[in-house]
Each structure stands twice: as structure tokens, then as C-alpha cells.
Design a protein around this motif. Structure first.
Motif, PDB file in Angstrom:
ATOM      1  N   MET A 188       0.830  -1.205   0.000  1.00 26.86           N
ATOM      2  CA  MET A 188       0.000   0.000   0.000  1.00 26.86           C
ATOM      3  C   MET A 188       0.867   1.258   0.000  1.00 26.86           C
ATOM      4  O   MET A 188       0.522   2.267  -0.626  1.00 26.86           O
ATOM      5  CB  MET A 188      -0.920  -0.009   1.228  1.00 26.86           C
ATOM      6  N   ALA A 189       2.016   1.211   0.685  1.00 24.18           N
ATOM      7  CA  ALA A 189       2.925   2.360   0.690  1.00 24.18           C
ATOM      8  C   ALA A 189       3.472   2.626  -0.720  1.00 24.18           C
ATOM      9  O   ALA A 189       3.600   3.787  -1.144  1.00 24.18           O
ATOM     10  CB  ALA A 189       4.068   2.118   1.667  1.00 24.18           C
ATOM     11  N   LEU A 190       3.790   1.561  -1.451  1.00 25.94           N
ATOM     12  CA  LEU A 190       4.262   1.720  -2.828  1.00 25.94           C
ATOM     13  C   LEU A 190       3.167   2.314  -3.703  1.00 25.94           C
ATOM     14  O   LEU A 190       3.427   3.163  -4.563  1.00 25.94           O
ATOM     15  CB  LEU A 190       4.712   0.370  -3.387  1.00 25.94           C
ATOM     16  N   LEU A 191       1.947   1.874  -3.485  1.00 29.91           N
ATOM     17  CA  LEU A 191       0.822   2.402  -4.249  1.00 29.91           C
ATOM     18  C   LEU A 191       0.624   3.888  -3.976  1.00 29.91           C
ATOM     19  O   LEU A 191       0.373   4.676  -4.889  1.00 29.91           O
ATOM     20  CB  LEU A 191      -0.445   1.627  -3.903  1.00 29.91           C
ATOM     21  N   MET A 192       0.765   4.276  -2.715  1.00 36.35           N
ATOM     22  CA  MET A 192       0.637   5.690  -2.363  1.00 36.35           C
ATOM     23  C   MET A 192       1.743   6.513  -3.003  1.00 36.35           C
ATOM     24  O   MET A 192       1.521   7.652  -3.431  1.00 36.35           O
ATOM     25  CB  MET A 192       0.672   5.830  -0.844  1.00 36.35           C
ATOM     26  N   ALA A 193       2.950   5.961  -3.072  1.00 36.51           N
ATOM     27  CA  ALA A 193       4.058   6.676  -3.708  1.00 36.51           C
ATOM     28  C   ALA A 193       3.784   6.907  -5.187  1.00 36.51           C
ATOM     29  O   ALA A 193       4.108   7.972  -5.740  1.00 36.51           O
ATOM     30  CB  ALA A 193       5.356   5.895  -3.518  1.00 36.51           C
ATOM     31  N   ILE A 194       3.172   5.920  -5.847  1.00 39.37           N
ATOM     32  CA  ILE A 194       2.818   6.083  -7.264  1.00 39.37           C
ATOM     33  C   ILE A 194       1.804   7.208  -7.425  1.00 39.37           C
ATOM     34  O   ILE A 194       1.927   8.059  -8.316  1.00 39.37           O
ATOM     35  CB  ILE A 194       2.250   4.761  -7.820  1.00 39.37           C
ATOM     36  N   VAL A 195       0.800   7.221  -6.564  1.00 34.04           N
ATOM     37  CA  VAL A 195      -0.241   8.249  -6.645  1.00 34.04           C
ATOM     38  C   VAL A 195       0.355   9.641  -6.447  1.00 34.04           C
ATOM     39  O   VAL A 195       0.063  10.574  -7.208  1.00 34.04           O
ATOM     40  CB  VAL A 195      -1.332   7.981  -5.594  1.00 34.04           C
ATOM     41  N   PRO A 224      -9.689  -5.234   0.912  1.00 33.93           N
ATOM     42  CA  PRO A 224     -11.058  -5.602   0.528  1.00 33.93           C
ATOM     43  C   PRO A 224     -12.082  -5.391   1.632  1.00 33.93           C
ATOM     44  O   PRO A 224     -13.263  -5.207   1.348  1.00 33.93           O
ATOM     45  CB  PRO A 224     -10.925  -7.087   0.158  1.00 33.93           C
ATOM     46  N   GLU A 225     -11.642  -5.433   2.890  1.00 35.66           N
ATOM     47  CA  GLU A 225     -12.585  -5.251   3.990  1.00 35.66           C
ATOM     48  C   GLU A 225     -12.861  -3.774   4.276  1.00 35.66           C
ATOM     49  O   GLU A 225     -13.797  -3.457   5.013  1.00 35.66           O
ATOM     50  CB  GLU A 225     -12.042  -5.921   5.246  1.00 35.66           C
ATOM     51  N   ASN A 226     -12.029  -2.874   3.727  1.00 39.15           N
ATOM     52  CA  ASN A 226     -12.207  -1.431   3.950  1.00 39.15           C
ATOM     53  C   ASN A 226     -12.072  -0.677   2.630  1.00 39.15           C
ATOM     54  O   ASN A 226     -11.119   0.094   2.435  1.00 39.15           O
ATOM     55  CB  ASN A 226     -11.176  -0.907   4.957  1.00 39.15           C
ATOM     56  N   PRO A 227     -12.980  -0.896   1.674  1.00 40.98           N
ATOM     57  CA  PRO A 227     -12.847  -0.234   0.369  1.00 40.98           C
ATOM     58  C   PRO A 227     -12.961   1.281   0.461  1.00 40.98           C
ATOM     59  O   PRO A 227     -12.328   2.004  -0.304  1.00 40.98           O
ATOM     60  CB  PRO A 227     -14.002  -0.836  -0.449  1.00 40.98           C
ATOM     61  N   GLY A 228     -13.775   1.781   1.412  1.00 40.37           N
ATOM     62  CA  GLY A 228     -13.880   3.231   1.567  1.00 40.37           C
ATOM     63  C   GLY A 228     -12.580   3.850   2.037  1.00 40.37           C
ATOM     64  O   GLY A 228     -12.164   4.899   1.550  1.00 40.37           O
ATOM     65  N   LEU A 229     -11.925   3.202   2.996  1.00 40.03           N
ATOM     66  CA  LEU A 229     -10.630   3.681   3.477  1.00 40.03           C
ATOM     67  C   LEU A 229      -9.599   3.640   2.365  1.00 40.03           C
ATOM     68  O   LEU A 229      -8.792   4.570   2.215  1.00 40.03           O
ATOM     69  CB  LEU A 229     -10.170   2.818   4.656  1.00 40.03           C
ATOM     70  N   ALA A 230      -9.610   2.576   1.561  1.00 44.38           N
ATOM     71  CA  ALA A 230      -8.654   2.453   0.458  1.00 44.38           C
ATOM     72  C   ALA A 230      -8.829   3.591  -0.542  1.00 44.38           C
ATOM     73  O   ALA A 230      -7.846   4.202  -0.991  1.00 44.38           O
ATOM     74  CB  ALA A 230      -8.823   1.101  -0.227  1.00 44.38           C
ATOM     75  N   SER A 231     -10.075   3.893  -0.885  1.00 45.43           N
ATOM     76  CA  SER A 231     -10.327   4.985  -1.836  1.00 45.43           C
ATOM     77  C   SER A 231      -9.909   6.330  -1.271  1.00 45.43           C
ATOM     78  O   SER A 231      -9.355   7.168  -1.992  1.00 45.43           O
ATOM     79  CB  SER A 231     -11.814   5.013  -2.205  1.00 45.43           C
ATOM     80  N   SER A 232     -10.175   6.545   0.020  1.00 45.35           N
ATOM     81  CA  SER A 232      -9.812   7.831   0.619  1.00 45.35           C
ATOM     82  C   SER A 232      -8.302   8.006   0.694  1.00 45.35           C
ATOM     83  O   SER A 232      -7.796   9.128   0.577  1.00 45.35           O
ATOM     84  CB  SER A 232     -10.425   7.945   2.009  1.00 45.35           C
ATOM     85  N   LEU A 233      -7.559   6.913   0.894  1.00 45.61           N
ATOM     86  CA  LEU A 233      -6.107   7.011   0.917  1.00 45.61           C
ATOM     87  C   LEU A 233      -5.561   7.461  -0.431  1.00 45.61           C
ATOM     88  O   LEU A 233      -4.643   8.281  -0.505  1.00 45.61           O
ATOM     89  CB  LEU A 233      -5.497   5.665   1.307  1.00 45.61           C
ATOM     90  N   VAL A 234      -6.134   6.921  -1.503  1.00 47.00           N
ATOM     91  CA  VAL A 234      -5.649   7.258  -2.842  1.00 47.00           C
ATOM     92  C   VAL A 234      -6.132   8.637  -3.266  1.00 47.00           C
ATOM     93  O   VAL A 234      -5.339   9.511  -3.644  1.00 47.00           O
ATOM     94  CB  VAL A 234      -6.106   6.188  -3.854  1.00 47.00           C
ATOM     95  N   GLY A 239      -7.864  10.985  -1.479  1.00 45.31           N
ATOM     96  CA  GLY A 239      -7.778  12.064  -0.512  1.00 45.31           C
ATOM     97  C   GLY A 239      -6.364  12.349  -0.070  1.00 45.31           C
ATOM     98  O   GLY A 239      -5.791  13.401  -0.373  1.00 45.31           O
ATOM     99  N   LEU A 240      -5.767  11.376   0.611  1.00 50.22           N
ATOM    100  CA  LEU A 240      -4.431  11.588   1.158  1.00 50.22           C
ATOM    101  C   LEU A 240      -3.382  11.716   0.070  1.00 50.22           C
ATOM    102  O   LEU A 240      -2.520  12.606   0.123  1.00 50.22           O
ATOM    103  CB  LEU A 240      -4.079  10.433   2.103  1.00 50.22           C
ATOM    104  N   GLY A 241      -3.428  10.844  -0.929  1.00 51.52           N
ATOM    105  CA  GLY A 241      -2.416  10.876  -1.995  1.00 51.52           C
ATOM    106  C   GLY A 241      -2.442  12.178  -2.767  1.00 51.52           C
ATOM    107  O   GLY A 241      -1.414  12.832  -2.961  1.00 51.52           O
ATOM    108  N   TRP A 242      -3.622  12.573  -3.234  1.00 51.85           N
ATOM    109  CA  TRP A 242      -3.734  13.821  -3.990  1.00 51.85           C
ATOM    110  C   TRP A 242      -3.479  15.027  -3.098  1.00 51.85           C
ATOM    111  O   TRP A 242      -2.964  16.052  -3.561  1.00 51.85           O
ATOM    112  CB  TRP A 242      -5.113  13.916  -4.640  1.00 51.85           C
ATOM    113  N   GLY A 243      -3.835  14.929  -1.812  1.00 50.46           N
ATOM    114  CA  GLY A 243      -3.583  16.036  -0.896  1.00 50.46           C
ATOM    115  C   GLY A 243      -2.100  16.276  -0.688  1.00 50.46           C
ATOM    116  O   GLY A 243      -1.633  17.423  -0.685  1.00 50.46           O
TER     117      GLY A 243
END
Length: 201
Positions: free
Chosen positions: A1-8, A118-128, A130-134
């Protein structure tokens, strides 16, 4: 997930930087503010097309392969736009391709984040989204300071190379698939014959 955030973050810094600095870049070359606005509109419109096509293409080619392909394509397109001066039909074509490829990974990245959590799809979307773009928006302040020091043209060239970080992070991600209902080596048990083990009264 950290690598994914770095890409974003890396791809968002590049995309937001071009959205903000292209009108200034064109103004330094004698273009009007209206021309800068139309150019940014082209960048956004092609980005919307790329984002729409990104999902179906990732279903066909795979998530990781799709992300690496569009990021790799965006780098020479954005760099070529700056290098050619931004005025003329060739720079516009390169910018359009750059907008489409930088946005094409957005929907795929959101999908991958939801597959990782998969158990927290809303959190996953907000990380990408919200947090990533922010974080990318905050980092753009630093890009503005750099542009004041070395110029807008040099800053755009640096921003066009920012997705290289995304390439290395994307190659390090292990793409996972959906978990099957049964393991590949496991055969579901056959149902018991009706009435064989039922006591009749």
C-alpha cells in the motif's frame, strides 16, 4: 500500500504541476491567457478520456502492466511538450497524450487499493483520492518555489520526470488477484446422498 501511495503522489505532482504551470509557460512565449486556458482544457479533456479507458484496458492487460505502460508513456510526452516549446500542433499532441496517460492510471490505482484492502474499500479509496492527492497538492507549493528559482520551463522538465519514481514503485508491487472460493488444489466435497444418512421415523 505504501508503494501504491508513492505512485499516486508522484504522478499527481506531475499532473497538477502541468495544470498550474502550462499557462505561465505559454505566457512567457507570447501566448495569451485564453490560449493557456484552452491548452489546459485539452489536457483535462484528454485526461478524462484516458481515465475512462484505463479501467477496461486494465481488465484486459492486468493492473500492474497497465499502470507501468501509461506511466512510461507519459514521461516522454510531457518532457517532449516542454522541450518543443509548447507552441504548435506537435506540442499539443504530446500534451494531449500526456494528459491521457497521466490520468489513465487513476481508476486503476483506486481499484488496486480496494483489492489490497477488501474489507475497507472506503478507506482504500480515501487514501488514494484524498491523502495521496492532498500530499501532491502540498508538494506543489515546493514546485512553485523551484519555478521562481530556476524558471517555469526547467521546472516543467523536472515535473515530467517525476513519474520515474512511480515506475520503480510500480515494478516493486506484487499484483494480487481475487481470492478463489476454494484453493486450486482443493476439490469441494460432493453432497451427501439424500436419505442415506437420514433416520426415518
Amino acid at each position: 500500500m505504501a508503494l501504491l501511495m508513492a505512485i499516486v503522489v508522484a504522478t499527481s505532482i506531475s499532473r497538477m504541476g502541468f495544470l498550474n504551470f502550462v499557462p505561465i509557460f505559454l505566457g512567457e512565449r507570447g501566448q495569451s491567457l485564453v490560449a493557456g486556458g484552452w491548452t489546459v482544457s485539452l489536457f483535462i479533456a484528454c485526461g478524462a478520456i484516458g481515465a475512462t479507458l484505463g479501467g477496461p484496458l486494465s481488465d484486459r492487460w492486468g493492473r500492474k502492466r497497465m499502470i507501468l505502460l501509461v506511466i512510461f508513456t507519459s514521461i516522454p510526452c510531457l518532457y517532449g511538450y516542454t522541450w518543443t516549446g509548447g507552441v504548435g500542433w506537435l506540442p499539443l499532441v504530446l500534451l494531449a497524450l500526456g494528459g491521457a496517460t497521466t490520468m489513465a492510471s487513476n481508476t486503476v490505482l483506486v481499484t488496486m487499493s480496494q483489492e489490497m484492502l477488501p474489507e475497507n474499500p472506503g478507506l482504500a479509496s480515501s487514501l488514494v483520492m484524498g491523502l495521496g492527492w492532498g500530499i501532491a497538492g502540498i508538494a506543489l507549493t515546493l514546485a512553485g518555489n523551484v519555478a521562481d528559482l530556476i524558471g517555469v520551463s526547467a521546472t516543467l522538465m523536472i515535473l515530467s520526470l517525476t513519474p520515474v519514481v512511480s515506475l520503480f514503485c510500480g515494478m516493486a508491487i506484487a499484483e494480487g488477484g481475487r481470492t478463489p472460493a476454494y484453493p486450486a488444489t482443493f476439490t469441494p466435497p460432493s453432497p451427501l446422498p439424500v436419505g442415506k444418512y437420514v433416520r426415518h421415523y
